[in-house]
Design an enzyme around this catalytic site. Structure first.
Site, PDB file in Angstrom:
ATOM      1  N   GLU A 191      18.714  30.006  63.749  1.00 55.95           N
ATOM      2  CA  GLU A 191      17.845  29.910  62.570  1.00 55.95           C
ATOM      3  C   GLU A 191      18.590  30.208  61.288  1.00 55.95           C
ATOM      4  O   GLU A 191      17.991  30.302  60.217  1.00 55.95           O
ATOM      5  CB  GLU A 191      16.618  30.804  62.722  1.00 55.95           C
ATOM      6  CG  GLU A 191      16.910  32.253  63.026  1.00 55.95           C
ATOM      7  CD  GLU A 191      15.649  33.087  63.236  1.00 55.95           C
ATOM      8  OE1 GLU A 191      14.564  32.673  62.830  1.00 55.95           O
ATOM      9  OE2 GLU A 191      15.792  34.189  63.808  1.00 55.95           O
ATOM     10  N   ASP A 251      13.033  29.385  59.575  1.00 50.47           N
ATOM     11  CA  ASP A 251      14.099  30.001  58.784  1.00 50.47           C
ATOM     12  C   ASP A 251      15.258  29.044  58.553  1.00 50.47           C
ATOM     13  O   ASP A 251      15.866  29.054  57.486  1.00 50.47           O
ATOM     14  CB  ASP A 251      14.583  31.285  59.469  1.00 50.47           C
ATOM     15  CG  ASP A 251      13.637  32.427  59.174  1.00 50.47           C
ATOM     16  OD1 ASP A 251      13.279  32.600  57.994  1.00 50.47           O
ATOM     17  OD2 ASP A 251      13.219  33.123  60.115  1.00 50.47           O
TER      18      ASP A 251
END
Ligand code: PEP
Ligand code: MG
Length: 541
Positions: free
Chosen positions: A431, A455
């Protein structure tokens, strides 16, 4: 029989008994009082705002767990309204002129509401209800009035001038069959919430709505925006047919949810569920998930007043694993930080918490608490198929360190004679762009990858995921994001390891199709989305 027309805002047919909620969404005109001490009144106002902000934070969390991220963002936007400098200034300026906080807030709200309503933009017009919702919350704090709870009868069809978003989430789904409003539009947040809770709704029905007597029997068609008061025999018969067809379609969707998902070329793509609480497990099973792709363990931390001890964590993980009866369960180690914080672990104020001490960084900075979590996880592993996943990895050494602590915890438990499951797998969330770029290196050290698009998109595109001002730049199909996703999947496959996606982009049609084409092995989504994802996979080549 009488027929009423409005605008269908949330589909489906249903029937029930009319119940007027009454009042203009509870927003009444407060008394105007001359005050002597403006400073004390300003303090009272800012305390009320702070209390309202806390309440909104709670509501946002609850909505995220029970309904979804997108719907929870509505209350995030409410918090932003509460901090709007112009609105605050208008209220403060009136208080400084000797007007009591309640009336100052009322007047400033009305001034803004008129301004919004005059703008030729449907979206902004709709935000008037959000503004009223926020200011009513502050007003309740000022007057110490509790939020009104609606005591609804069974099979209620709720009639109101308009509904506030926070009222809509609080309406008891077991009792509310539909809602009808005089004003409003399908773009209002209340309508969005109705759709995600599958409550039929008809809006913009006009003043005539007042003429529908309390207690009358209604049939509501949320697709066509039609309401039948005391329907005749023909409409009743047609309604029964429509309702049976609707139930059959729902059942077909649920049945479809139970089958395996394969692309047209026969490649299997697992559809898993994301969990935050134990209640989500039953829903995940009902929708036929192939396993749990993400358990956000930080919710146990956020619901505690201090670091949750090993026993408390163990019983939660054990319960999830037992309920899943052998299906693989991925539990992510605590991902606190940024917008997910617990008071007891709040450290120094950070200018950029998204780039600060969050996820694995926070865990490694508190090795004792991380060790406690790993011990609890390893003990629970004896009750099912457990995968342990580390969040926010951005450097190889973080993974090495986390795996080393896991190894130590295992040795400790073994020396204590504690049973541990046989097939524990370790993986990471990909992420951060750093992890995606280093995927070839990291893939050698783990059993699986799970791409956290929420993210990954934010960090790759430099777009704060919770900032509505830049929301239009948050693009899952941005070529830079797609390249990182492709690189990650290919790196995993070169090492013979599976790669899934557990971020919200997995529910984004175009993105999910591209991920399937790139060879993704699993998609993990909120339970309700499982059937549509199965269908999407089956339509891919
Ligand atoms: C993600 O970042 O995509 C993810 C699933 O984690 P969270 O939304 O909890 O940060
Ligand atoms: Mg994340």
């Amino acid at each position: 029989m009488k027929i009423w027309k409005g605008v269908g805002a949330s589909g489906g047919v249903t029937d029930g008994i009319a119940v007027h909620l009454g009042g203009r969404s509870g927003f009444s005109v407060p008394a105007r009082v001359k005050i002597g001490d403006a400073d004390a009144e300003l303090r009272r106002f800012s305390q009320a705002c702070a209390q309202a902000a806390l309440e909104l934070e709670e509501l946002q969390k609850r909505t995220k767990q029970q309904v979804g991220q997108k719907e929870a963002d509505i209350f995030l936007a409410h918090r932003a309204m509460l901090e709007d400098q112009e609105l605050l200034h208008q209220v403060q300026e009136r208080i400084n002129r000797g007007i009591n906080a309640e009336y100052a807030l009322y007047e400033a709200t009305e001034q803004f509401a008129q301004l919004f309503s005059a703008i030729e933009d449907d979206y902004l017009k709709e935000r008037v209800m959000d503004l009223r919702d926020v200011t009513q919350r502050v007003m309740n704090k000022l007057t110490c009035a509790a939020e009104k709870e609606f005591q609804l009868p069974e099979r209620a069809i709720v009639l109101a001038e308009d509904l506030l978003p926070s009222q809509t989430v609080r309406l008891d789904r077991n009792k509310v069959q539909a809602f009808l409003t005089m004003a409003g539009s399908p773009n209002s947040h209340a309508a969005i919430l109705a759709r995600s809770r599958e409550i039929p709704a008809v809006v913009a029905m006009g003043q005539g709505l007042r003429d529908i007597p309390d207690g009358s029997y209604l049939i509501v068609d949320g697709d066509t925006g039609t309401v039948y008061e005391n329907p005749d025999a023909y409409i009743l018969r047609r309604f029964q047919e429509q309702k049976a067809a609707q139930e059959a379609a729902r059942l077909a969707l649920r049945t479809a949810a139970q089958r395996e998902s394969r692309t047209r070329s026969g490649r299997k793509v697992e559809i898993k569920a994301n969990l935050s609480t134990l209640e989500d497990v039953a829903e995940a099973l009902a929708w036929g998930c192939d396993g749990i792709g993400l358990t956000r363990s930080e919710f146990i931390y956020m619901q505690s007043s201090d670091w949750p001890d090993e026993e408390r964590q163990f019983s939660f993980y054990q319960a999830v694993l037992q309920a899943m009866e052998g299906k693989r369960v991925t539990i992510r180690t605590c991902d606190l930080g940024m917008d997910k914080m617990a008071d007891y672990c709040r450290g120094e104020r950070e200018e950029n918490p998204a780039l600060g001490l969050r996820g694995i960084r926070l865990s490694l900075s508190k090795p004792e608490m991380f060790f406690t979590q790993i011990r609890a996880l390893l003990r629970a592993s004896a009750y099912g198929s457990l995968s342990i996943m580390f969040p926010m990895i951005s450097a190889e050494w973080e993974l090495d360190h986390a795996l080393e602590l896991a190894r130590e915890a295992r040795e400790q438990l073994e020396s204590e004679g504690v049973a541990i499951g046989g097939d524990i797998r370790y993986g990471i969330m990909v992420e951060t762009p750093a992890a995606a770029v280093l995927a070839d290196v990291l893939a050698k050290k783990v059993d699986f990858f799970s791409i956290g698009t929420n993210d990954l998109i934010q960090y790759t595109l430099c777009v704060d995921r919770v900032n509505p001002v830049v929301a239009q730049l948050y693009d899952p199909c941005h070529p830079a994001v797609l390249r990182l996703v492709k690189n990650t999947i290919e790196a995993a496959h070169r090492e013979g390891k599976p790669c899934g996606i557990c971020g919200d982009a997995a529910t984004h049609g175009d993105f999910a199709r591209k991920a399937v084409e790139m060879g993704i092995d699993s998609l993990s989504v909120p339970p309700k989305k499982i059937p549509q994802l199965r269908k999407l996979v089956e339509d891919c080549d």
